[in-house]
Design an enzyme around this catalytic site. Sequence first.
Site, short mmCIF file in Angstrom:
data_model
loop_
_atom_site.label_atom_id
_atom_site.label_comp_id
_atom_site.label_asym_id
_atom_site.label_seq_id
_atom_site.Cartn_x
_atom_site.Cartn_y
_atom_site.Cartn_z
N ASP A 32 -26.21 4.21 -5.56
CA ASP A 32 -27.05 5.35 -5.91
C ASP A 32 -28.41 4.90 -6.43
OD1 ASP A 32 -24.92 6.88 -5.21
OD2 ASP A 32 -24.26 7.30 -7.25
N GLY A 33 -28.44 3.77 -7.14
CA GLY A 33 -29.71 3.27 -7.66
C GLY A 33 -30.69 2.91 -6.56
N ASN A 60 -33.38 12.17 -10.44
CA ASN A 60 -32.23 12.45 -11.29
C ASN A 60 -32.62 13.15 -12.59
OD1 ASN A 60 -29.96 11.77 -9.90
ND2 ASN A 60 -29.51 9.91 -11.02
N ASP A 120 -30.00 12.54 -30.72
CA ASP A 120 -30.37 11.28 -30.08
C ASP A 120 -31.42 11.48 -29.00
OD1 ASP A 120 -28.70 9.88 -31.68
OD2 ASP A 120 -27.18 9.44 -30.16
#
Length: 409
Positions: free
Chosen positions: A164-165, A250, A280
């Site tokens: 996917d990267g 994404n 966060d």
Amino acid sequence: MPRVCKAVKAKGGYFEESLFVVISIKIITCFSLSFKCFRRNQSLHGPSPVTTFGPKACMLQNPHAVMHIQDPASQRLTWNKPPKSVLVVKKIQDASLLQPFKELCVFLTEQKNMIVYVESKVLADTAIAGDESFGAVIQKFCTFREDLDDISNRVDFIICLGGDGTLLYASSLFQESVPPVMAFHLGSLGFLTPFKFDTYQSQVTQIIEGNTAIILRSRLRVRVVKKGIIMTNVSLVNVALGVLVQQVLNEVVVDRGPSSYLSNVDLFLDGHLITTVQGDGVIVSTPTGSTAYAVAAGASMIHPNVPAIMITPICPHSLSFRPIVVPAGVELKIMLSRDARNTAWVSFDGRKRQEICHGDSITITTSCFPVPSICFRDPVNDWFESLSQCLHWNVRKKQNYLSSEEEEF
């Protein structure tokens, strides 16, 4: 005599009513068949190109519209002219991809007579550059360098070898119009890569011939404005020190970085302050990104054809802060709150991470340039297949069947 006439009249009435029912049934049947045959071509916003509501009302045409929603089943790839060039994107420093890369390039150059584009850093691999049997093919390659050479008008389609990267990286190479992407599953997860390399020749041939299903994966257009403060004779003035515009497939992640303090950022929607994120950080994602970092942070998984932007807090300091979905096309703006104790950090699909200080702003909206991802079957089946195979969605051991004797107890 009057009674006979009344009966005849009643009989005629019954005949007329029965005839009306038969005609009505035929009309409804024809309409149903027609709708069944042609409903897949209808847009969710009405007939294209103009949306009407009743005899006189219609949708005001907007020249700045970012997308036109249609049934995913009607999205097909075709070519105005036969494709002649292809970009092969390979995962760097992965020895398992060397042989598939070489086989594919030989097939494209020698059998399909395609012009193959490859990154310069891919050919810098000694296992490729030192292969004498592959030297004749290398001589035919067209090379380029990331962020230096523009190949947006030279490539007809893209083939990704990796996970996917690799697809995310290929998307980042095209900051405007993206050629169709064919992604082979040669990585670890493969949620976005539906093709298997075993039958690559027939699959690539089918893509070159056209008429295959595609899914339009929307991207986010992110604009980061870095500001500084200068002293004038009158007052302090904010000036723009730099502007970064990035297309994201994404998600955009704003987090607290290395600081131990909570992040404290204000979130605006179309110019209105809707909330302050304390925790966060926050994830702003596309539907494609809903199955990545966002789902790990508690967001819902959304099909890529749904026009939406997801806002997901990361470990919020409030139990009632749940992920929300807003319409595609709205403009989100993220800035540090005035009383924030620390700076924030932003990253785009996990890359180009940088610090955000007071006065800086991050503006996010739906991009006009989606990624046309080629499907193995169709947009719906491919997505659910990925949910099942990669994420093991709703996978559990089934209950045993109960016999009639067991049900009595």
